[in-house]
Design an enzyme around this catalytic site. Structure first.
Site, PDB file in Angstrom:
ATOM      1  N   LYS A  51       0.704  -0.939  -0.092  1.00 49.03           N
ATOM      2  CA  LYS A  51       0.090   0.051   0.074  1.00 49.03           C
ATOM      3  C   LYS A  51       0.855   1.206  -0.046  1.00 49.03           C
ATOM      4  O   LYS A  51       0.651   2.249  -0.903  1.00 49.03           O
ATOM      5  CB  LYS A  51      -0.797  -0.001   1.209  1.00 49.03           C
ATOM      6  CG  LYS A  51      -1.774  -1.336   0.903  1.00 49.03           C
ATOM      7  CD  LYS A  51      -2.984  -1.104   2.119  1.00 49.03           C
ATOM      8  CE  LYS A  51      -2.547  -1.773   3.554  1.00 49.03           C
ATOM      9  NZ  LYS A  51      -2.440  -3.013   3.537  1.00 49.03           N
ATOM     10  N   THR A  52       1.834   1.266   0.855  1.00 45.65           N
ATOM     11  CA  THR A  52       2.808   2.550   0.757  1.00 45.65           C
ATOM     12  C   THR A  52       3.645   2.497  -0.403  1.00 45.65           C
ATOM     13  O   THR A  52       3.503   3.648  -0.972  1.00 45.65           O
ATOM     14  CB  THR A  52       3.969   2.332   1.955  1.00 45.65           C
ATOM     15  OG1 THR A  52       3.207   1.879   2.980  1.00 45.65           O
ATOM     16  CG2 THR A  52       4.723   3.477   2.117  1.00 45.65           C
ATOM     17  N   ASP A  96      -1.540   5.955   6.923  1.00 45.05           N
ATOM     18  CA  ASP A  96      -1.413   4.492   7.057  1.00 45.05           C
ATOM     19  C   ASP A  96      -2.518   4.265   8.264  1.00 45.05           C
ATOM     20  O   ASP A  96      -2.631   5.217   9.313  1.00 45.05           O
ATOM     21  CB  ASP A  96      -0.033   3.945   7.410  1.00 45.05           C
ATOM     22  CG  ASP A  96       0.037   2.524   7.072  1.00 45.05           C
ATOM     23  OD1 ASP A  96      -0.989   1.881   6.508  1.00 45.05           O
ATOM     24  OD2 ASP A  96       1.195   1.818   7.328  1.00 45.05           O
ATOM     25  N   THR A 145      -6.224  -1.798   7.056  1.00 51.11           N
ATOM     26  CA  THR A 145      -6.358  -3.528   6.739  1.00 51.11           C
ATOM     27  C   THR A 145      -7.768  -3.804   6.689  1.00 51.11           C
ATOM     28  O   THR A 145      -7.846  -4.966   6.124  1.00 51.11           O
ATOM     29  CB  THR A 145      -5.751  -4.266   8.116  1.00 51.11           C
ATOM     30  OG1 THR A 145      -6.325  -3.650   9.404  1.00 51.11           O
ATOM     31  CG2 THR A 145      -4.029  -4.088   7.876  1.00 51.11           C
ATOM     32  N   ARG A 204       6.149  -8.266   1.197  1.00 49.16           N
ATOM     33  CA  ARG A 204       7.177  -7.850   2.404  1.00 49.16           C
ATOM     34  C   ARG A 204       7.915  -9.096   3.134  1.00 49.16           C
ATOM     35  O   ARG A 204       9.094  -9.205   3.466  1.00 49.16           O
ATOM     36  CB  ARG A 204       6.274  -7.140   3.603  1.00 49.16           C
ATOM     37  CG  ARG A 204       7.167  -6.848   4.689  1.00 49.16           C
ATOM     38  CD  ARG A 204       6.439  -5.858   5.811  1.00 49.16           C
ATOM     39  NE  ARG A 204       5.893  -4.804   5.107  1.00 49.16           N
ATOM     40  CZ  ARG A 204       4.936  -4.033   5.756  1.00 49.16           C
ATOM     41  NH1 ARG A 204       4.262  -4.642   6.858  1.00 49.16           N
ATOM     42  NH2 ARG A 204       4.356  -3.028   5.234  1.00 49.16           N
TER      43      ARG A 204
END
Ligand code: ADE
Length: 323
Positions: A51-52, A96, A145, A204
């Site tokens: 997302k980032t 976030d 989330t 990740r």
């Protein structure tokens, strides 16, 4: 090399999430042609899916700055005011965990998102008055989330709402190969696929495992990551062939050993594992649900026969119907 430098910098270099890339590509081209900022964008999905990275890519593609923050850092109203007044025209503000904004901060955001102004209260008590402050047009990219955790007035102010999905093993294989190339580590395609398979659908995690496997290969095998090296390293790090780590397995075995597979309430699981409910719901469960190891039922969580088998238990013959 830091995690930062493994991030793709353009949509072109971004592997996977094809549907999302198609939508963003159109939005970018349209906004550029009109010389307008992008619509506000809400990204939701499990942690670690990019997302980032997407927010940073959008800024790069639009040729604007991206300011990155998270809701817990915006506790006081003045925190968000400070960020907003410093945005230049077209800039992206990435928040976030946006479902965790305080109510005052969230209410400041409504007019900022809709009409690009802030109503600030200045002075105290009798002398207090509101002053309207004009902002530059900007794009808010929110990440969460769980889209369902947002209040509806906030959710409704996003023009684009997009979900990120777990990646396929083959996509993660490509991401691992790209990462290995940037780290100047030789890796075979089979080894990259094995790391991809064991990464819970999450880039990740794939890149984190790649770094651990690289250490192992450097120490034990003079550098090259083969399938044998990757498999041995992943075993050593307790990542099983389905990608479940120690915490995943502990959650499932607890359900099986102490609650006959469930149903068991989420609060009970949280207390027994020492994790909080949110972490179980947002970090552990999504992948276990997707893989069919866990089900959510009205009476609580249930470990599926598949989970029993995976962990080496024999599932009970006459398990009650789940719903
Ligand atoms: N690194 C992390 N996520 C990635 C992605 N989706 N594509 C390419 N490289 C990545």
């Amino acid at each position: 090399l830091a995690e930062e430098s493994l991030r793709p910098r353009s949509l072109q270099d971004y592997i996977g999430q094809q549907e999302l890339k198609d939508v963003l590509h159109i939005a970018i081209e349209a906004a550029k042609a009109r010389q307008e900022p992008l619509d506000h964008l809400l990204l939701y999905g499990p942690p670690g899916l990019g997302k980032t990275t997407i927010a940073l890519i959008l800024a790069a593609e639009m040729g604007v700055n991206c300011k990155v923050t998270s809701a817990p850092a915006l506790e006081r109203p003045r925190d968000i005011v400070g960020l907003l007044v410093n945005l230049q025209a077209g800039d992206i503000l990435f928040i976030d965990e946006i479902h965790r904004l305080s109510r005052m901060t969230e209410e400041l955001l409504y007019p900022a998102m809709e009409d690009f102004y802030l109503d600030l209260t200045v002075g105290k008590q009798q002398t207090a008055r509101t002053r309207r402050l004009k902002l530059n047009r900007f794009t808010l990219v929110g990440a969460t989330t769980r889209a369902g955790a947002l209040t509806s007035p906030l959710r409704d102010r996003f023009g684009l709402v997009q979900r990120l999905r777990f990646y396929h093993p083959e996509e993660l294989q490509q991401i691992v190969q790209r990462g290995a190339a940037l780290l100047q580590t030789p890796i075979t395609p089979e080894a990259a696929l094995e790391i991809g398979r064991r990464s819970r659908g999450t880039p990740r995690i794939a890149l984190r495992l790649l770094k651990r496997v690289r250490d192992y290969a450097d120490v034990k095998h003079g550098g090259t990551i083969s399938l044998e090296v990757a498999t041995a390293a992943l075993e050593l790090f307790n990542v099983d062939p389905a990608g479940l780590d120690w915490s995943d397995r502990r959650l499932l075995s607890l359900m099986i050993e102490s609650y006959q597979g469930g149903p068991v309430g989420i609060e009970t699981l949280a207390a027994a594992t020492g994790e909080d409910v949110q972490t179980i719901e947002e970090v552990y469960e999504p992948y276990l649900l997707q893989m069919g190891y866990l089900q959510r039922t009205p009476r609580g969580r249930v470990a599926t026969p598949r989970a029993w088998q995976h962990l080496g238990y024999t599932p009970p013959e006459n398990q009650l119907p789940l719903l």
